[in-house]
Write a protein that holds these residues in place. Sequence first.
Motif, mmCIF file in Angstrom:
data_model
loop_
_atom_site.group_PDB
_atom_site.id
_atom_site.type_symbol
_atom_site.label_atom_id
_atom_site.label_comp_id
_atom_site.label_asym_id
_atom_site.label_seq_id
_atom_site.Cartn_x
_atom_site.Cartn_y
_atom_site.Cartn_z
ATOM 1 N N ARG B 208 0.864 -1.267 -0.043
ATOM 2 C CA ARG B 208 -0.135 -0.023 -0.081
ATOM 3 C C ARG B 208 0.923 1.342 -0.125
ATOM 4 N N ALA B 209 2.129 1.141 -0.067
ATOM 5 C CA ALA B 209 2.946 2.376 0.166
ATOM 6 C C ALA B 209 4.406 1.989 -0.080
ATOM 7 N N CYS B 210 5.040 3.081 -0.528
ATOM 8 C CA CYS B 210 6.519 3.081 -0.756
ATOM 9 C C CYS B 210 6.982 4.084 0.496
ATOM 10 N N ALA B 211 8.370 3.599 1.054
ATOM 11 C CA ALA B 211 8.631 4.362 2.412
ATOM 12 C C ALA B 211 10.167 4.503 2.327
ATOM 13 N N VAL B 253 17.380 8.108 -8.247
ATOM 14 C CA VAL B 253 16.738 6.893 -7.794
ATOM 15 C C VAL B 253 15.483 7.330 -7.024
ATOM 16 N N PHE B 254 15.686 8.435 -6.184
ATOM 17 C CA PHE B 254 14.468 9.007 -5.350
ATOM 18 C C PHE B 254 13.571 9.344 -6.034
ATOM 19 N N TRP B 255 13.814 10.175 -7.184
ATOM 20 C CA TRP B 255 12.823 10.576 -7.909
ATOM 21 C C TRP B 255 12.209 9.681 -8.811
ATOM 22 N N SER B 256 12.881 8.588 -9.316
ATOM 23 C CA SER B 256 12.447 7.535 -10.079
ATOM 24 C C SER B 256 11.412 6.883 -9.228
ATOM 25 N N LEU B 257 11.495 6.709 -8.153
ATOM 26 C CA LEU B 257 10.545 6.060 -7.056
ATOM 27 C C LEU B 257 9.287 6.843 -7.083
ATOM 28 N N CYS B 261 5.414 5.947 -7.949
ATOM 29 C CA CYS B 261 4.433 6.084 -7.057
ATOM 30 C C CYS B 261 3.143 6.762 -7.736
ATOM 31 N N VAL B 262 3.538 7.559 -8.696
ATOM 32 C CA VAL B 262 2.584 7.960 -9.406
ATOM 33 C C VAL B 262 1.804 6.915 -10.137
ATOM 34 N N GLU B 263 2.780 6.335 -11.073
ATOM 35 C CA GLU B 263 2.217 5.030 -11.856
ATOM 36 C C GLU B 263 1.368 4.179 -11.138
ATOM 37 N N HIS B 264 1.760 3.862 -9.788
ATOM 38 C CA HIS B 264 1.540 2.580 -9.107
ATOM 39 C C HIS B 264 0.357 3.060 -7.780
ATOM 40 N N ARG B 265 -0.097 4.526 -7.938
ATOM 41 C CA ARG B 265 -0.899 4.926 -6.949
ATOM 42 C C ARG B 265 -0.493 4.645 -5.463
ATOM 43 N N PHE B 266 0.910 4.893 -5.123
ATOM 44 C CA PHE B 266 1.286 4.637 -3.833
ATOM 45 C C PHE B 266 1.434 5.792 -3.336
ATOM 46 N N PRO B 267 1.059 5.822 -1.945
ATOM 47 C CA PRO B 267 1.534 7.205 -1.083
ATOM 48 C C PRO B 267 3.123 6.704 -0.607
ATOM 49 N N PHE B 268 3.663 7.802 -0.711
ATOM 50 C CA PHE B 268 5.272 7.746 -0.394
ATOM 51 C C PHE B 268 5.571 8.090 1.031
ATOM 52 N N ASP B 269 5.792 7.231 1.934
ATOM 53 C CA ASP B 269 6.080 7.831 3.202
ATOM 54 C C ASP B 269 7.461 8.305 3.371
ATOM 55 N N LEU B 270 7.464 9.380 3.728
ATOM 56 C CA LEU B 270 8.803 10.028 3.872
ATOM 57 C C LEU B 270 9.130 10.264 5.304
ATOM 58 N N MET B 271 10.374 9.697 5.787
ATOM 59 C CA MET B 271 10.567 9.876 7.486
ATOM 60 C C MET B 271 11.889 10.595 7.469
ATOM 61 N N ILE B 272 11.698 11.700 7.702
ATOM 62 C CA ILE B 272 12.978 12.850 7.467
ATOM 63 C C ILE B 272 13.563 13.127 8.731
ATOM 64 N N GLY B 273 15.066 12.917 8.635
ATOM 65 C CA GLY B 273 15.862 13.653 9.494
ATOM 66 C C GLY B 273 16.803 12.619 10.158
ATOM 67 N N VAL B 274 17.060 11.431 9.935
ATOM 68 C CA VAL B 274 17.946 10.664 10.642
ATOM 69 C C VAL B 274 19.291 10.472 9.927
ATOM 70 N N GLN B 308 0.302 14.406 -7.596
ATOM 71 C CA GLN B 308 -0.497 13.176 -7.523
ATOM 72 C C GLN B 308 -0.103 12.258 -6.634
ATOM 73 N N VAL B 309 0.861 12.371 -5.991
ATOM 74 C CA VAL B 309 1.449 11.627 -5.119
ATOM 75 C C VAL B 309 1.200 12.208 -3.477
ATOM 76 N N ILE B 310 0.675 11.178 -2.789
ATOM 77 C CA ILE B 310 0.504 11.503 -1.446
ATOM 78 C C ILE B 310 1.702 11.242 -0.616
ATOM 79 N N PHE B 311 2.122 12.265 0.073
ATOM 80 C CA PHE B 311 3.588 12.110 0.837
ATOM 81 C C PHE B 311 3.097 12.102 2.435
ATOM 82 N N PRO B 312 2.936 11.148 3.038
ATOM 83 C CA PRO B 312 2.797 11.141 4.570
ATOM 84 C C PRO B 312 4.077 11.203 5.338
ATOM 85 N N ILE B 313 4.164 12.423 5.730
ATOM 86 C CA ILE B 313 5.806 12.921 6.156
ATOM 87 C C ILE B 313 5.857 12.643 7.868
#
Lengths: 428, 428, 428
Positions: B208-211, B253-257, B261-274, B308-313
């Motif tokens: 259901r998501a890319c992360a 690579v990140f941009w390609s992911l 995500c657009v194509e496969h309608r995946f939200p892309f979870d970004l966990m920022i800062g580690v 088009q991509v939802i980014f749960p951050i």
Amino acid sequence: MSQQLTQDILTELEALRLIDPHTHINPHSAASQTLADIMGYHYYTELAHSAGLAKGQIEEPGLDPKEKVARLIPWLATIENTAQYSWLLEMCQTFFDFQGDRLDESNWEAVYDTSLQKMSAPDWEQSVLDTSGLDGVFLTNDFDDPLTGFDTKFYIPCLRTDDLVFHLGQSAVRDRLQTSTGVSPGSAAELKNALGVLFERFKSGNARACAISLPPDFSPQPVSEAVADPLVAKVFSGEQLSADEMTSLSCFVFWSLAEHCVEHRFPFDLMIGVNRRVFEAGVFQGQDLYDKRVSLIQYKSLLNAFPQVIFPISVLSETSNQELVSYAWIFPNVVTDGHWWYSNIPVFIERDTRARLQAVPQTKQIGYYSDMYKLEFALPKFAMYRRILARVLATDFVADRGWSVEKAILLGKRVLRGNVESIFGGVD
Amino acid sequence: MSQQLTQDILTELEALRLIDPHTHINPHSAASQTLADIMGYHYYTELAHSAGLAKGQIEEPGLDPKEKVARLIPWLATIENTAQYSWLLEMCQTFFDFQGDRLDESNWEAVYDTSLQKMSAPDWEQSVLDTSGLDGVFLTNDFDDPLTGFDTKFYIPCLRTDDLVFHLGQSAVRDRLQTSTGVSPGSAAELKNALGVLFERFKSGNARACAISLPPDFSPQPVSEAVADPLVAKVFSGEQLSADEMTSLSCFVFWSLAEHCVEHRFPFDLMIGVNRRVFEAGVFQGQDLYDKRVSLIQYKSLLNAFPQVIFPISVLSETSNQELVSYAWIFPNVVTDGHWWYSNIPVFIERDTRARLQAVPQTKQIGYYSDMYKLEFALPKFAMYRRILARVLATDFVADRGWSVEKAILLGKRVLRGNVESIFGGVD
Amino acid sequence: MSQQLTQDILTELEALRLIDPHTHINPHSAASQTLADIMGYHYYTELAHSAGLAKGQIEEPGLDPKEKVARLIPWLATIENTAQYSWLLEMCQTFFDFQGDRLDESNWEAVYDTSLQKMSAPDWEQSVLDTSGLDGVFLTNDFDDPLTGFDTKFYIPCLRTDDLVFHLGQSAVRDRLQTSTGVSPGSAAELKNALGVLFERFKSGNARACAISLPPDFSPQPVSEAVADPLVAKVFSGEQLSADEMTSLSCFVFWSLAEHCVEHRFPFDLMIGVNRRVFEAGVFQGQDLYDKRVSLIQYKSLLNAFPQVIFPISVLSETSNQELVSYAWIFPNVVTDGHWWYSNIPVFIERDTRARLQAVPQTKQIGYYSDMYKLEFALPKFAMYRRILARVLATDFVADRGWSVEKAILLGKRVLRGNVESIFGGVD
């Protein structure tokens, strides 16, 4: 119930005698001699200056203490909202029998006279210590302080090293180093030896810690003796170092201090984040500010390199508190230390305290230090902290987590005093 | 009244069944087998290590589970103030019939034995799920995870991509990519195709998501295939990339992911800062920290490029929460997501929650995820969050804004579960 | 008791008439004409857009006001949790006799019609002012605003200077400057003179302040006329400046503005930290965000160079509040100013307020401004602030420090209104 609960915890915390782990007390003149010593604290002069009182009025050469107080008094009306003012009020009420709730033109002179009378008593210092419940007071000593003429078991020396790390470019500092150590360093090794002489002297003088305040852009790195050698030679020959050279030399000295801390088993207090002389026309000690863009990641090399050294860390910006909590949660050698300067007001203390108590091992937290210049300040400052601590314990631990009051009190006592003893060593 | 109000809201939130939108559960071994699986969670090992327990004691090869627990138990006294300890206590009380309020040398063995007996029951996993009220558990899957042998309707796959973005310089990662996709990329387009194979497989595996988790200095930018081509060729030929080249490849690579995500309608979870491996001598998973000097402005290009991509951050530093709130308030594709790692303690959760509920559309907030490695942790972690959420709803909405209790409960249910379904898709 | 206490303080604060020290009111059309003027406020359009409403639906050319409201209404369900929505509800209840607690498809049309009828009354503007208790409203005027056709004693001009500092590269801005001043600058001195013409006109037009919003990477420095001369000549000849040249020119203009503030005794409002057009596809005025990595240390040179100029400073990021407090505590010319934009929600206002009241002289705090575009917004925004202020006064001052209610109310009145008058000058 919740207020009663807080009060029950507070009563126990107030009964605890304290060791103040960081002050600027002069042990030869620890207590105030006049109210001007109290109101001359930079917190009051800088706030009065900020509110409009001219610097020249405050710092006029030869100014009579009573006249100085007379000039400051009218400006208290502009700062009576501040936490700092509340300390003043509490001191006047506790120590000088002041009955009012506002110190102003109508009543200050009586307070001045009463305080003068009390301060003139030969046992004033002891009286303040008794009222404040102090069992020990850590000092901030220049590296060439002789550490004589006072009871180092009570007034515990601490080797302050800002001058060594940042100001070897000043001939006066180099002269003081040479005079106090008998070493005229011509190489990195000799400079390290000179530092060792200082550590030996402080160790034998009952010192318990090395300490330093650091600017926000500092990031300590190891510097080899090969790199440091020409810099030491150059600076001790009186030549000016470039900014990059000075940074390398600062790193070398800083790293050497950490090495000596290993050898002498000193905790190394790091006070991170101050920019000096930002407000150049400010009053004495009222010129320093900061840049919140600092991270503990800048200390990664240091914390990894010295697992044997305990680093009690104070941060100036409240935005650094979570990093401090996280680094203390992960690094065995990082200890959270007090609520420093611009963070030493209730709103920040409360949040810092909650975060630390929720996520840092309870053995690794030094709850509070007064940072005072005169003994009378320990009382209202610790009182402020204890009230906040009692409320956090009542709310987060007893109410939210179902702790017993007794258990919460033990936690409070540990961060208030127990950890000071376990980290720096007990008082005798 | 206010406490009753909070309790009324909490009771309703506790009755809600949950979907946990981010965990590290191994679906082939979801529940714990011994108490060592629970106490081996890095939150306990790193805190015990921080408090003084040697790493070698914790990570001794071949260490018996019971002996491991025995070694950790004495150190719990040093961390019983932490929120993390409170989860342990709540697990022991809820799952293992522990009656005490402190796990220590005197009672741990009985708990160990009871827990072993319970965990050995064939329905232990289901029992934990039932007690915890879980309707679905999102996983964190390596890109070459076969996604077979478990119910992907319940244990929902998620394509974790750190290795692809940051570690293609490691031959093992390249090998895994080639093996799992059958593609040996010699060009940017071929690498993108290989990634597409992964997305296809994950999509068909009910993901259901890319992360991804991201270091504080990362700032994704588009990189053309022309620029990426030689970098892909170079790295897949086994040559070492320079730091700048690696950054460009990571961006490509990140941009390609994101494009996939657009194509496969995946939200892309970004966990920022580690920042990884800051404390190099730390225990397993207890080495990572961060640099709070990070801004969501670093993601400006990305957020504009992929409406088009939802980014749960998720943000690691609490000082990033207001930025997250503001970006979610403005960008349709930004969703606030949970309380991550060092921010997952009550004091930060409370403030994050208040800010988000006060300023972000209620449909764009994923309230919480457990980040758990073993199933037993969902219960105490969600319990902590629900108690905070109930209090914020009672205070900020019912008391301060005059909302009905029913309306406040609906808001709570939405951020607790409803948004997980609307953003990632419901459970079947 | 505590709730009663807060209410007692609040009642007194609510009785106080106000001066709003920063708005974007158009004095020729100060009040709303339809509900679309209120719901067209960017806070609603950007939140609705963020929640899913297409920009084209909101900004369709020639859109009928009622149709615009009709399109926004269904999206209110997604943002009813926000503080911004609570303002809308309070406006509808107070001004338009709305009895409900939720504005939705079922009831909005009646509200629209009622509001239209009320807004059509010839005394609507005065009626809003009376209900809101406003004695004066500061404006934000373009530098070429003629300042005529309205009562400048009530709608008080303020010279907004973003265009001059940052957009002289645009021919339209240069043309407006030349037209409004009659000066075609060919040198730094001539540009400074042109600015002087603007200050003269604004001063004679009863302006009380100069103001500017600033990006997070701006750090004003003095630039000599010798350095500025060729830049001024180049830009006014229509040539493009490089980024570095533009920065120098911005610094020169900014510094010149501060010099004119000395001469004309204008406070200089600094609104620090906004990045423009971050979300390029956002709705009108809903495109700006920020980078929290900004420090007031960037203003060190300015604050030291202009001790005669009062700088009321607003910060966009809540992580800047402690710096603002500390700089206002030390620098006599720094005043804390309101709660700006993304920080204008209760959770941040509360903490900002507590810190400022605990550490900044009470004479140096401007509590609040509405930032409104239409008059109706002052009422709910100030109401929100007053409720928070009353609670902070009750908690931190009456309960925690033992202040009398009367004394707390006086402090509240000072930051709400008194300081606006003492800092900018009173209303006539």
